[in-house]
Design a protein around this motif. Structure first.
Motif, PDB file in Angstrom:
ATOM      1  N   VAL A   1       0.903  -1.152  -0.052  1.00  0.00           N
ATOM      2  CA  VAL A   1       0.053   0.040  -0.078  1.00  0.00           C
ATOM      3  C   VAL A   1       0.877   1.368  -0.123  1.00  0.00           C
ATOM      4  CG1 VAL A   1      -1.844   1.392   1.403  1.00  0.00           C
ATOM      5  CG2 VAL A   1      -1.702  -1.377   1.270  1.00  0.00           C
ATOM      6  N   ALA A   2       0.619   2.116  -1.112  1.00  0.00           N
ATOM      7  CA  ALA A   2       1.483   3.324  -1.091  1.00  0.00           C
ATOM      8  C   ALA A   2       1.310   4.095   0.169  1.00  0.00           C
ATOM      9  CB  ALA A   2       0.877   4.051  -2.177  1.00  0.00           C
ATOM     10  N   THR A   3       2.753   4.552   0.497  1.00  0.00           N
ATOM     11  CA  THR A   3       2.805   5.262   1.655  1.00  0.00           C
ATOM     12  C   THR A   3       2.226   6.765   1.567  1.00  0.00           C
ATOM     13  OG1 THR A   3       4.957   6.352   0.662  1.00  0.00           O
ATOM     14  CG2 THR A   3       5.087   4.286   2.273  1.00  0.00           C
ATOM     15  N   GLU A   4       1.666   7.199   0.390  1.00  0.00           N
ATOM     16  CA  GLU A   4       1.096   8.357   0.217  1.00  0.00           C
ATOM     17  C   GLU A   4      -0.146   8.083   0.806  1.00  0.00           C
ATOM     18  OE1 GLU A   4       2.736   6.834  -2.110  1.00  0.00           O
ATOM     19  OE2 GLU A   4       4.261   8.630  -2.845  1.00  0.00           O
ATOM     20  N   GLN A   5      -0.760   7.076   1.012  1.00  0.00           N
ATOM     21  CA  GLN A   5      -2.189   6.732   1.560  1.00  0.00           C
ATOM     22  C   GLN A   5      -2.139   7.203   2.984  1.00  0.00           C
ATOM     23  OE1 GLN A   5      -4.916   5.668   0.109  1.00  0.00           O
ATOM     24  NE2 GLN A   5      -4.079   5.195  -2.010  1.00  0.00           N
ATOM     25  N   ARG A   6      -0.990   6.866   3.627  1.00  0.00           N
ATOM     26  CA  ARG A   6      -0.847   7.215   5.058  1.00  0.00           C
ATOM     27  C   ARG A   6      -0.768   8.626   5.264  1.00  0.00           C
ATOM     28  NH1 ARG A   6       1.860   2.354   4.038  1.00  0.00           N
ATOM     29  NH2 ARG A   6       1.307   0.551   5.606  1.00  0.00           N
ATOM     30  N   GLU A   7       0.216   9.196   4.286  1.00  0.00           N
ATOM     31  CA  GLU A   7       0.284  10.602   4.414  1.00  0.00           C
ATOM     32  C   GLU A   7      -0.844  11.567   4.060  1.00  0.00           C
ATOM     33  OE1 GLU A   7       3.293  11.221   1.612  1.00  0.00           O
ATOM     34  OE2 GLU A   7       4.971  10.365   2.835  1.00  0.00           O
ATOM     35  N   ALA A   8      -1.824  11.245   3.323  1.00  0.00           N
ATOM     36  CA  ALA A   8      -3.101  11.771   3.023  1.00  0.00           C
ATOM     37  C   ALA A   8      -3.923  11.805   4.219  1.00  0.00           C
ATOM     38  CB  ALA A   8      -3.736  11.194   1.706  1.00  0.00           C
ATOM     39  N   SER A   9      -3.939  10.305   4.828  1.00  0.00           N
ATOM     40  CA  SER A   9      -4.953  10.492   6.082  1.00  0.00           C
ATOM     41  C   SER A   9      -4.489  11.221   7.165  1.00  0.00           C
ATOM     42  CB  SER A   9      -4.808   8.780   6.731  1.00  0.00           C
ATOM     43  OG  SER A   9      -5.141   8.049   5.554  1.00  0.00           O
ATOM     44  N   LYS A  10      -3.105  11.357   7.234  1.00  0.00           N
ATOM     45  CA  LYS A  10      -2.724  12.366   8.252  1.00  0.00           C
ATOM     46  C   LYS A  10      -3.089  13.884   7.951  1.00  0.00           C
ATOM     47  CE  LYS A  10       1.429   9.783  10.016  1.00  0.00           C
ATOM     48  NZ  LYS A  10       2.942   9.985  10.185  1.00  0.00           N
ATOM     49  N   ALA A  11      -2.815  14.135   6.642  1.00  0.00           N
ATOM     50  CA  ALA A  11      -3.365  15.492   6.367  1.00  0.00           C
ATOM     51  C   ALA A  11      -4.851  15.929   6.586  1.00  0.00           C
ATOM     52  CB  ALA A  11      -3.008  15.630   4.792  1.00  0.00           C
ATOM     53  N   LEU A  12      -5.594  14.684   6.616  1.00  0.00           N
ATOM     54  CA  LEU A  12      -6.977  14.717   6.769  1.00  0.00           C
ATOM     55  C   LEU A  12      -7.501  14.763   8.235  1.00  0.00           C
ATOM     56  CD1 LEU A  12      -8.355  12.589   3.775  1.00  0.00           C
ATOM     57  CD2 LEU A  12      -8.794  14.997   4.046  1.00  0.00           C
ATOM     58  N   GLY A  13      -6.535  14.454   9.185  1.00  0.00           N
ATOM     59  CA  GLY A  13      -6.723  14.344  10.579  1.00  0.00           C
ATOM     60  C   GLY A  13      -7.236  13.314  10.972  1.00  0.00           C
TER      61      GLY A  13
ATOM     62  N   ASN B   1      -7.243   9.407  12.638  1.00  0.00           N
ATOM     63  CA  ASN B   1      -6.600   8.898  13.615  1.00  0.00           C
ATOM     64  C   ASN B   1      -5.826   7.429  12.929  1.00  0.00           C
ATOM     65  OD1 ASN B   1      -8.367   6.718  14.086  1.00  0.00           O
ATOM     66  ND2 ASN B   1      -9.765   8.177  15.228  1.00  0.00           N
ATOM     67  N   ARG B   2      -4.965   6.752  13.668  1.00  0.00           N
ATOM     68  CA  ARG B   2      -4.213   5.652  13.336  1.00  0.00           C
ATOM     69  C   ARG B   2      -5.045   4.339  13.060  1.00  0.00           C
ATOM     70  NH1 ARG B   2       1.188   4.818  16.307  1.00  0.00           N
ATOM     71  NH2 ARG B   2       1.288   3.229  14.730  1.00  0.00           N
ATOM     72  N   SER B   3      -6.213   4.386  14.075  1.00  0.00           N
ATOM     73  CA  SER B   3      -6.865   3.128  13.509  1.00  0.00           C
ATOM     74  C   SER B   3      -8.012   3.283  12.435  1.00  0.00           C
ATOM     75  CB  SER B   3      -8.032   3.051  15.106  1.00  0.00           C
ATOM     76  OG  SER B   3      -8.535   3.960  15.298  1.00  0.00           O
ATOM     77  N   THR B   4      -8.742   4.396  12.369  1.00  0.00           N
ATOM     78  CA  THR B   4      -9.437   4.716  11.192  1.00  0.00           C
ATOM     79  C   THR B   4      -8.639   4.719  10.112  1.00  0.00           C
ATOM     80  OG1 THR B   4     -10.913   6.416  12.503  1.00  0.00           O
ATOM     81  CG2 THR B   4     -10.884   6.253  10.271  1.00  0.00           C
TER      82      THR B   4
END
Length: 235
Positions: free
Chosen positions: A131-143, A145-148
């Motif tokens: 899974v691309a790391t950009e997916q995690r970075e985009a999730s952080k940018a949207l605020g 949390n880690r479980s979601t």
């Protein structure tokens, strides 16, 4: 009249006499593979979480577990457990576990589950890393949390990537389950060997090969259907 070449593959008398026994062996194989792969699926996810955690001792323990079960033959693992540990009958009787070690079915189920979990853990780890790391970075940018992020974004994509390798693992476990017959479990292969010892008719092995072929094809088709359903948004 049945042609001679066809009679080699299809003996009506033999088929009518032993078809129910083959069906019983098929059910035993189906139970053995489905239960062991299901347990291996749950254990594999747990081992994957340990494998990608930040706890170094647990990481090394998970790596050693995976290394052992992926690097040694399944037959050797089964013999070590059933004949090796099972030879300590007095010890297991003292702690009340002899009922488990004297039962070949339980031993096969236990070893098959552990072996499958090691392979599935590596499949899950590889799919998570895919899974691309950009997916995690985009999730952080949207605020988020880690479980979601994990359960709503990362995990679904990883499971889609893991489908085909998981299908291969289930197919390999189906074929490998034939070694259960070596420890007196009357699965499909065990029943086939029993029938052959009574009839000396080689065609019973032909029937068994066809049944295994049908099982493998069924697993392959189910995996394709699941993948087709989960990736419908791409079409």
């Amino acid at each position: 009249m049945i042609p001679e070449w066809l009679y080699f593959l299809f003996n009506p008398a033999l088929l009518s006499r032993y078809s129910l026994k083959l069906f019983d062996g098929f059910i035993v194989t189906l139970k053995l593979v489905s239960i062991s792969c299901s347990i291996g699926f749950l254990l594999g996810i747990l081992i994957t979480f340990i494998r990608v955690s930040n706890n170094k001792p647990l990481q090394y323990l998970a790596r050693a577990y995976i290394y052992f079960f992926r690097s040694s033959p399944l037959l050797a693992q089964l013999f070590l457990f059933y004949y090796g540990l099972g030879s300590l009958s007095s010890f297991w009787q003292q702690i009340g576990l002899w009922w488990f070690f004297q039962n070949a079915w339980y031993c096969c189920l236990f070893i098959f589950s552990l072996n499958s979990s090691a392979y599935q853990a590596e499949i899950f780890r590889g799919s998570l890393l895919a899974v691309a790391t950009e997916q995690r970075e985009a999730s952080k940018a949207l605020g988020l949390n880690r479980s979601t992020t994990f359960f709503k974004i990362i995990f679904p994509q990883a499971m889609v990537a893991a489908l085909r390798p998981l299908g291969n693992e289930f197919i390999l476990m189906t074929k490998s389950s034939a070694i259960a017959s070596l420890v007196t479990v009357y699965d499909l292969m065990g029943t086939t060997k029993l029938i052959y010892s009574r009839t000396f008719d080689f065609q019973v092995y032909v029937w068994t090969a066809i049944i295994y072929l049908i099982i493998v094809e069924f697993i392959h088709r189910v995996i394709i259907l699941i993948e087709h359903y989960l990736t419908r948004y791409l079409r």
